[in-house]
Scaffold this motif. Sequence first.
Motif, PDB file in Angstrom:
ATOM      1  N   ARG A  16      80.963  -0.028 -35.795  1.00 53.20           N
ATOM      2  CA  ARG A  16      80.786  -1.476 -35.709  1.00 53.20           C
ATOM      3  C   ARG A  16      80.270  -2.050 -37.038  1.00 53.20           C
ATOM      4  O   ARG A  16      79.453  -2.968 -37.057  1.00 53.20           O
ATOM      5  N   HIS A 242      86.901  -3.018 -41.446  1.00 53.74           N
ATOM      6  CA  HIS A 242      86.166  -3.879 -40.527  1.00 53.74           C
ATOM      7  C   HIS A 242      86.636  -5.327 -40.663  1.00 53.74           C
ATOM      8  O   HIS A 242      86.865  -6.029 -39.656  1.00 53.74           O
ATOM      9  N   HIS A 246      88.703  -7.717 -37.766  1.00 58.44           N
ATOM     10  CA  HIS A 246      87.868  -8.785 -37.236  1.00 58.44           C
ATOM     11  C   HIS A 246      88.242 -10.175 -37.762  1.00 58.44           C
ATOM     12  O   HIS A 246      87.466 -11.120 -37.629  1.00 58.44           O
ATOM     13  N   ASP A 314      85.414   2.869 -32.166  1.00 60.66           N
ATOM     14  CA  ASP A 314      84.949   1.818 -33.082  1.00 60.66           C
ATOM     15  C   ASP A 314      84.308   2.421 -34.329  1.00 60.66           C
ATOM     16  O   ASP A 314      83.238   1.995 -34.780  1.00 60.66           O
TER      17      ASP A 314
END
Length: 341
Positions: A16, A242, A246, A314
């Motif tokens: 994450r 990431h 996102h 993740d």
Amino acid sequence: MAREKGFSGTVRVTRRGEPVLTSAFGMASRRWAVPNTCDTGFRVASVSKMFTAAAVLQLVERKQVRLDDALVGFLDDHMPQLDPRITVHHALTMTAGIGDWFEEGSDDWEAEWAALTASHPLYLLRSNKDYLPLFAGKQPHFPPGERHLYNGAGYILLGLLIESVTGRSYEEVIADDIFTRAGMTTAGFPALDNLGPDIADGYLTTADSPTPYRTNHYATTPRAAADGGATCTAADLTTFAHALRHGRLLNEEITRLALTPQVDEREEKVRGYRWRYGFGLTHILDGEGTIVRWGHTGEEDGASARLYHYPQHDLDVAVLGNISWCAGAMGWAVHDAIVGA
């Protein structure tokens, strides 16, 4: 792995977006006895194709380019003889069928690489257009869209497309629209002959030298191109993965498209996985068709790199090495630890 296989580089795993493992091994400079650290920059070879693909998809998002546009329409000044059936989608997914500037799938690639470098000095390859004479006159391997075949020349042409549409250099577009937007604070395009501090020298192993290693200064291209060669830290790469998923680089619709496999890379399974290529990303799928991992590999003399994302966990994994071919085994060792193989 570092002790038994001689891995030299860095490994970074984030969950994450937060680091859970960062390790460094080996030497950034053997001449000056400088060790690699977790902040060392490395050439990432073909991992850079992800940056090119993301930049092209930004043009698609802005409706400046369509995936079904003929690629030749953007290349009149560079390659007007390109087959008009070849689309932007074909180049992104490596289904264009064009001859490559170097055929990596050759059965005798080492000898062919030696022949290429003897006839075309690598130090002259400093921009995307410099590669054109190496493949512009080659016969195609198959008609556009027939199948996938790994191909760097298509990404060179995509780099020229980016320059044609934006009116800016490829390096400027990637630096501003990819690196800065993603938060890749130390990524860039230093030339091999002007690396500066905190960047690892690249090394080749050799059996016919007084020392077991020699630098890659005469063995690879001095500057990056659209098919590879940017310089990043491991943190830069996990930050990119990431940011990509996102929505920091592309809107929601185009992000979904960017992360969707498009074509089979091969018919057979490898390590029990089905391998599919998308837009600058390789995806491996399990027997149920679930994506286990996506990312890209990079190999050139003195540089070895892996960037992987594991959706079910993740996790992002970056493995960067400064010895030829050293990241692959490390990447699979981390993979097996993650998936429980």
